[in-house]
Design a protein around this motif. Structure first.
Motif, PDB file in Angstrom:
ATOM      1  N   ALA A   1       0.836  -1.205   0.000  1.00 19.27           N
ATOM      2  CA  ALA A   1       0.000   0.000   0.000  1.00 19.27           C
ATOM      3  C   ALA A   1       0.872   1.256   0.000  1.00 19.27           C
ATOM      4  CB  ALA A   1      -0.919  -0.003   1.220  1.00 19.27           C
ATOM      5  N   TYR A   2       1.972   1.191   0.751  1.00 14.32           N
ATOM      6  CA  TYR A   2       2.896   2.331   0.789  1.00 14.32           C
ATOM      7  C   TYR A   2       3.472   2.589  -0.605  1.00 14.32           C
ATOM      8  CZ  TYR A   2       7.022   5.128   1.868  1.00 14.32           C
ATOM      9  OH  TYR A   2       7.983   6.119   1.887  1.00 14.32           O
ATOM     10  N   LEU A   3       3.844   1.530  -1.310  1.00  9.80           N
ATOM     11  CA  LEU A   3       4.387   1.683  -2.667  1.00  9.80           C
ATOM     12  C   LEU A   3       3.341   2.276  -3.608  1.00  9.80           C
ATOM     13  CD1 LEU A   3       6.479  -1.594  -3.097  1.00  9.80           C
ATOM     14  CD2 LEU A   3       7.357   0.743  -2.968  1.00  9.80           C
ATOM     15  N   ARG A   4       2.101   1.826  -3.481  1.00  9.30           N
ATOM     16  CA  ARG A   4       1.028   2.386  -4.329  1.00  9.30           C
ATOM     17  C   ARG A   4       0.849   3.871  -4.039  1.00  9.30           C
ATOM     18  NH1 ARG A   4      -1.419  -2.662  -3.157  1.00  9.30           N
ATOM     19  NH2 ARG A   4      -2.709  -1.729  -1.495  1.00  9.30           N
ATOM     20  N   GLN A   5       0.917   4.221  -2.768  1.00 12.85           N
ATOM     21  CA  GLN A   5       0.781   5.616  -2.365  1.00 12.85           C
ATOM     22  C   GLN A   5       1.905   6.466  -2.974  1.00 12.85           C
ATOM     23  OE1 GLN A   5       1.051   6.105   1.901  1.00 12.85           O
ATOM     24  NE2 GLN A   5       1.671   8.242   1.654  1.00 12.85           N
TER      25      GLN A   5
ATOM     26  N   ILE B   1      15.494  -1.942  -1.121  1.00 11.10           N
ATOM     27  CA  ILE B   1      15.768  -1.591  -2.519  1.00 11.10           C
ATOM     28  C   ILE B   1      17.145  -2.165  -2.855  1.00 11.10           C
ATOM     29  CG2 ILE B   1      16.082   0.292  -4.161  1.00 11.10           C
ATOM     30  CD1 ILE B   1      14.559   1.555  -1.201  1.00 11.10           C
ATOM     31  N   PRO B   2      17.254  -3.011  -3.879  1.00 10.34           N
ATOM     32  CA  PRO B   2      18.557  -3.572  -4.232  1.00 10.34           C
ATOM     33  C   PRO B   2      19.464  -2.520  -4.881  1.00 10.34           C
ATOM     34  CG  PRO B   2      16.901  -4.282  -5.815  1.00 10.34           C
ATOM     35  CD  PRO B   2      16.171  -3.538  -4.743  1.00 10.34           C
ATOM     36  N   ILE B   3      20.735  -2.586  -4.579  1.00 13.29           N
ATOM     37  CA  ILE B   3      21.741  -1.681  -5.144  1.00 13.29           C
ATOM     38  C   ILE B   3      22.671  -2.510  -6.025  1.00 13.29           C
ATOM     39  CG2 ILE B   3      23.658  -0.125  -4.594  1.00 13.29           C
ATOM     40  CD1 ILE B   3      22.226   0.407  -1.894  1.00 13.29           C
ATOM     41  N   HIS B   4      22.906  -2.047  -7.241  1.00  8.09           N
ATOM     42  CA  HIS B   4      23.733  -2.792  -8.207  1.00  8.09           C
ATOM     43  C   HIS B   4      24.988  -2.001  -8.572  1.00  8.09           C
ATOM     44  CE1 HIS B   4      19.597  -4.283  -8.715  1.00  8.09           C
ATOM     45  NE2 HIS B   4      20.156  -5.446  -9.027  1.00  8.09           N
ATOM     46  N   ASP B   5      26.018  -2.723  -9.009  1.00 12.08           N
ATOM     47  CA  ASP B   5      27.209  -2.038  -9.511  1.00 12.08           C
ATOM     48  C   ASP B   5      26.997  -1.668 -10.977  1.00 12.08           C
ATOM     49  OD1 ASP B   5      27.614  -4.368 -10.989  1.00 12.08           O
ATOM     50  OD2 ASP B   5      29.341  -5.044  -9.827  1.00 12.08           O
TER      51      ASP B   5
ATOM     52  N   PHE C   1      14.243   7.001  -4.413  1.00 12.38           N
ATOM     53  CA  PHE C   1      12.892   7.149  -4.939  1.00 12.38           C
ATOM     54  C   PHE C   1      12.834   8.168  -6.081  1.00 12.38           C
ATOM     55  CE2 PHE C   1      11.839   4.449  -1.569  1.00 12.38           C
ATOM     56  CZ  PHE C   1      10.526   4.034  -1.685  1.00 12.38           C
ATOM     57  N   ASP C   2      13.740   9.141  -6.049  1.00  9.37           N
ATOM     58  CA  ASP C   2      13.835  10.057  -7.188  1.00  9.37           C
ATOM     59  C   ASP C   2      14.214   9.284  -8.449  1.00  9.37           C
ATOM     60  OD1 ASP C   2      13.327  12.319  -5.595  1.00  9.37           O
ATOM     61  OD2 ASP C   2      15.437  12.491  -5.058  1.00  9.37           O
ATOM     62  N   VAL C   3      15.261   8.474  -8.338  1.00  5.46           N
ATOM     63  CA  VAL C   3      15.731   7.703  -9.491  1.00  5.46           C
ATOM     64  C   VAL C   3      14.651   6.740  -9.978  1.00  5.46           C
ATOM     65  CG1 VAL C   3      17.379   5.933 -10.246  1.00  5.46           C
ATOM     66  CG2 VAL C   3      18.172   7.861  -8.876  1.00  5.46           C
ATOM     67  N   LEU C   4      14.051   6.001  -9.053  1.00 11.21           N
ATOM     68  CA  LEU C   4      13.087   4.969  -9.450  1.00 11.21           C
ATOM     69  C   LEU C   4      11.840   5.579 -10.087  1.00 11.21           C
ATOM     70  CD1 LEU C   4      13.481   2.607  -6.379  1.00 11.21           C
ATOM     71  CD2 LEU C   4      14.244   2.173  -8.720  1.00 11.21           C
ATOM     72  N   GLN C   5      11.374   6.711  -9.544  1.00  9.48           N
ATOM     73  CA  GLN C   5      10.198   7.347 -10.141  1.00  9.48           C
ATOM     74  C   GLN C   5      10.503   7.833 -11.560  1.00  9.48           C
ATOM     75  OE1 GLN C   5       6.769   7.377 -10.206  1.00  9.48           O
ATOM     76  NE2 GLN C   5       6.969   7.852  -8.015  1.00  9.48           N
ATOM     77  N   LEU C   6      11.678   8.406 -11.739  1.00 13.89           N
ATOM     78  CA  LEU C   6      12.077   8.887 -13.065  1.00 13.89           C
ATOM     79  C   LEU C   6      12.238   7.727 -14.040  1.00 13.89           C
ATOM     80  CD1 LEU C   6      14.586  11.602 -11.846  1.00 13.89           C
ATOM     81  CD2 LEU C   6      12.455  12.052 -13.061  1.00 13.89           C
ATOM     82  N   HIS C   7      12.856   6.640 -13.587  1.00 14.04           N
ATOM     83  CA  HIS C   7      12.999   5.461 -14.449  1.00 14.04           C
ATOM     84  C   HIS C   7      11.620   4.911 -14.833  1.00 14.04           C
ATOM     85  CE1 HIS C   7      17.431   4.249 -13.429  1.00 14.04           C
ATOM     86  NE2 HIS C   7      17.316   5.495 -13.820  1.00 14.04           N
TER      87      HIS C   7
ATOM     88  N   GLU D   1       3.387   0.750  -8.859  1.00 12.26           N
ATOM     89  CA  GLU D   1       2.566  -0.461  -8.924  1.00 12.26           C
ATOM     90  C   GLU D   1       2.765  -1.122 -10.279  1.00 12.26           C
ATOM     91  OE1 GLU D   1      -1.563   0.501  -8.491  1.00 12.26           O
ATOM     92  OE2 GLU D   1      -1.249   2.560  -9.134  1.00 12.26           O
ATOM     93  N   GLY D   2       2.193  -2.296 -10.417  1.00 14.74           N
ATOM     94  CA  GLY D   2       2.319  -3.015 -11.681  1.00 14.74           C
ATOM     95  C   GLY D   2       3.686  -3.652 -11.827  1.00 14.74           C
ATOM     96  N   PRO D   3       4.100  -3.925 -13.060  1.00 11.48           N
ATOM     97  CA  PRO D   3       5.350  -4.652 -13.314  1.00 11.48           C
ATOM     98  C   PRO D   3       6.593  -3.942 -12.788  1.00 11.48           C
ATOM     99  CG  PRO D   3       3.987  -4.552 -15.307  1.00 11.48           C
ATOM    100  CD  PRO D   3       3.348  -3.653 -14.306  1.00 11.48           C
ATOM    101  N   PHE D   4       6.530  -2.595 -12.649  1.00 10.92           N
ATOM    102  CA  PHE D   4       7.739  -1.880 -12.239  1.00 10.92           C
ATOM    103  C   PHE D   4       8.168  -2.245 -10.814  1.00 10.92           C
ATOM    104  CE2 PHE D   4      10.279   1.698 -10.694  1.00 10.92           C
ATOM    105  CZ  PHE D   4      11.222   1.781 -11.708  1.00 10.92           C
ATOM    106  N   VAL D   5       7.226  -2.654  -9.958  1.00 11.12           N
ATOM    107  CA  VAL D   5       7.588  -3.043  -8.590  1.00 11.12           C
ATOM    108  C   VAL D   5       8.578  -4.206  -8.623  1.00 11.12           C
ATOM    109  CG1 VAL D   5       6.716  -4.005  -6.421  1.00 11.12           C
ATOM    110  CG2 VAL D   5       5.459  -2.168  -7.570  1.00 11.12           C
ATOM    111  N   ALA D   6       8.285  -5.180  -9.482  1.00 14.79           N
ATOM    112  CA  ALA D   6       9.199  -6.318  -9.618  1.00 14.79           C
ATOM    113  C   ALA D   6      10.477  -5.910 -10.337  1.00 14.79           C
ATOM    114  CB  ALA D   6       8.508  -7.457 -10.374  1.00 14.79           C
ATOM    115  N   GLU D   7      10.354  -5.048 -11.362  1.00 14.06           N
ATOM    116  CA  GLU D   7      11.533  -4.607 -12.113  1.00 14.06           C
ATOM    117  C   GLU D   7      12.513  -3.861 -11.219  1.00 14.06           C
ATOM    118  OE1 GLU D   7      12.558  -1.394 -15.604  1.00 14.06           O
ATOM    119  OE2 GLU D   7      10.590  -2.347 -15.650  1.00 14.06           O
TER     120      GLU D   7
END
Length: 579
Positions: free
Chosen positions: A134-138, A199-203, A259-265, A142-148
């Motif tokens: 619910a927090y993520l929806r807020q 949130i996973p962090i990648h190199d 969250f800035d990066v993820l929303q923009l992506h 939502e949708g496929p991007f949550v898994a991505e």
């Protein structure tokens, strides 16, 4: 097989055009393929790939290299990593290498396995946690991007992750080395992240190296990263870089948080990255510089965001970046503003983001009474850190004149002060996208270029490429030969370099250089290089124990010496004929 032979075999087996074509749209032009440079922002193509020579080159920013250099620049790989990847793609088995201890490699493998197992655990926990979803929806996810994006949930308990991973036979010591576990005051092992959205962090290569945790209500710290490890160094890692690096043709967008990066992506703005709870560092900027020389800084619209923007600007300008600034309304951040505007409107903001100069002038003047000498001198002092990085254009001169008037400082004094703080020449040139200096080049290449533009291109095209292709400036000559000596058909950066070379030559009266004497000199230089290479081979211990190889090299050496003698005779004859 010797190391050098292995490298050559892998290079020959690699399709450089296909490799570069994954990131750059290319079109054929002569023997080369041209496109917009992936390393800096440009409107007219200055970047070329020459497949039959095995190199790429940009006439705008000077980036140059082969398939190995491409992976090292674009992917941040070491040479052994690039060699391994290209060999695997070509189906070539490499001999066992022993550069790294087996124990070190084994530790990294086990750490990555533990991190991947933790990610799977966090994702399963999110599926069961309605409040987190619910927090993520807020927040607009939502949708496929949550898994991505790989969102997960660290449970509210002392050690559920530790218990789970210990059950999969990961040792407690390894979990601490991976940053997944810590010690309580009693000394017992507990989860590092608890009751947080994960949130996973990648190199840069897209490998999982760490996790970030975000509280969903009140609590401090709001964000928490797992600790630095052998895989993860916070001051060198940019969040989202593995997704963003292929989308930076219009510039890298630097924002503040996950969250800035993820929303923009999520809204298709894939060039966004963020530091991980630290200020932007020189290491971060160098990583971005492999993909773009333009940086757009976008921080929160408050005093702290402005300070962060100014600090990042102080780092980026000396490194030669073209910097644009996107300042958001008070109380907004890229996450919230993108949600309000939508992806397309936010993209429009990025395209029209202003240059840094207006921002810094406003900052220097802010809160100052320019009627007072002390305030004028304070603004003057603040600006001196930045003015040396302005490109040398008419607009800059107009700006200097305006500042001199506002600060009541003679223009000559302003010029003198800026020259005293002047950016090093190389940095200033990089910072000015409009500048097109003549690239560093060998005298023989310069003469061949002038010969080609003077109507003798076909004569130069007949020369063996081996005579000149290793000399400084060879890519520019290759590009000119590909368009049959017509500079007007060259990429913009190459055309500007040729025009400046011609102007310089006309002043030095070089354009009428004798063609035959030039060809003899070029061949003689080639023979000299071959003789030096042969001498090195003859001194190689591996050659000394191979009689057949020694005979072949000596035969070649005698042929070269005879050729050198003949060329010397021809050069003396040419000189005699001119006296």
């Amino acid at each position: 097989m010797r190391d050098r032979e292995i490298v050559e075999r892998v290079r020959d087996a690699t399709d450089l055009l296909a490799l570069v074509g994954q990131a750059v749209r290319l079109r054929k032009q002569g023997s080369a393929f041209v496109g917009l440079c992936p390393f800096h922002a440009e409107r007219s193509p200055s970047f070329q790939v020459v497949p039959n020579r095995g190199f790429y080159h940009c006439f705008g920013c000077g980036k140059h290299g082969d398939a190995f250099a491409w992976l090292m620049e674009r992917e941040g790989m070491t040479f052994p990593e690039a060699l391994e990847q290209l060999a695997r793609a070509a189906g070539i088995d490499l001999p066992q290498r022993r550069e790294r201890p087996a124990a070190e490699v084994d530790l990294e493998t086990r750490l990555r396995a533990a991190l991947e197992a933790a990610q799977a655990f966090y994702e399963r926990q999110l599926e069961r946690h309605e409040a987190a979803r619910a927090y993520l929806r807020q927040r607009g996810y939502e949708g496929p991007f949550v898994a991505e994006a790989g969102f997960g949930m660290a449970p509210d308990g002392w050690d559920p992750l530790v218990t789970h991973l210990r059950g999969l036979n990961f040792s407690g010591e390894l979990l601490e080395q991976a940053g997944l576990a810590s010690r309580s005051e009693r000394g017992t092992q507990i989860d590092f992240l608890r009751n947080r959205l994960t949130i996973p962090i990648h190199d840069a290569r897209g490998r999982l190296v760490a996790f970030g945790g975000r509280v969903m209500g009140e609590g401090q710290p709001k964000y928490l990263n797992t600790r630095d490890t052998v895989l993860f160094h916070k001051g060198e890692t940019l969040f989202g870089f593995h997704r963003a690096k292929g989308a930076m043709k219009e510039g890298a967008l630097v924002v503040e948080g996950y969250f800035d990066v993820l929303q923009l992506h999520q809204h298709g703005i894939h060039q966004a990255v963020a530091p991980l709870g630290t200020a932007l560092t020189e290491e971060h900027l160098k990583a971005l510089g492999r993909f773009s020389r333009r940086v757009i800084l976008c921080f929160d619209g408050d005093a702290a965001g402005r300070r962060a923007m100014e600090k990042s600007l102080r780092l980026a300008l000396p490194l030669g970046f073209e910097v644009r600034l996107l300042e958001l309304p008070q109380g907004e951040d890229p996450d919230t503003w993108c949600l309000k505007l939508g992806g397309e409107a936010f993209q429009d903001l990025l395209r029209t983001a202003p240059d840094w100069t207006a921002f810094m002038i406003d900052r220097a003047m802010e809160g100052k009474d320019l009627r007072r000498i002390s305030d004028r001198m304070g603004a003057f002092k603040d600006l001196l850190d930045f003015l040396p990085y302005l490109p040398r254009t008419t607009e800059s001169r107009d700006l200097f004149a305006s500042l001199a008037h506002q600060l009541q400082v003679p223009l000559q004094e302003l010029d003198r002060a800026v020259r005293g703080r002047q950016a090093p020449a190389g940095e200033a040139e990089q910072a000015s996208p409009g500048a097109s200096p003549v690239p560093v080049m060998d005298d023989l290449i310069r003469s061949l270029l002038l010969l080609s533009t003077a109507g003798h291109c076909h004569r130069v095209q007949e020369l063996p490429p081996a005579w000149w292709e290793g000399l400084d400036g060879a890519p520019l000559l290759q590009a000119l030969l590909d368009v049959d000596g017509d500079p007007a058909r060259l990429p913009e950066g190459a055309l500007a370099a040729i025009r400046r070379l011609e102007a310089l030559a006309s002043r030095q009266d070089e354009a009428g250089r004798d063609a035959e004497a030039l060809v003899v000199k070029l061949e003689a230089r080639y023979v000299d290089r071959e003789l030096q290479a042969n001498n090195r081979l003859l001194q190689d211990p591996r050659t000394l124990v191979d009689a057949a190889l020694t005979d072949r090299i000596m035969t070649r050496q005698n042929e070269l010496l005879a050729r050198q003698k003949d060329l010397s005779r021809r050069r003396r004859g040419a000189v005699g004929g001119q006296t």
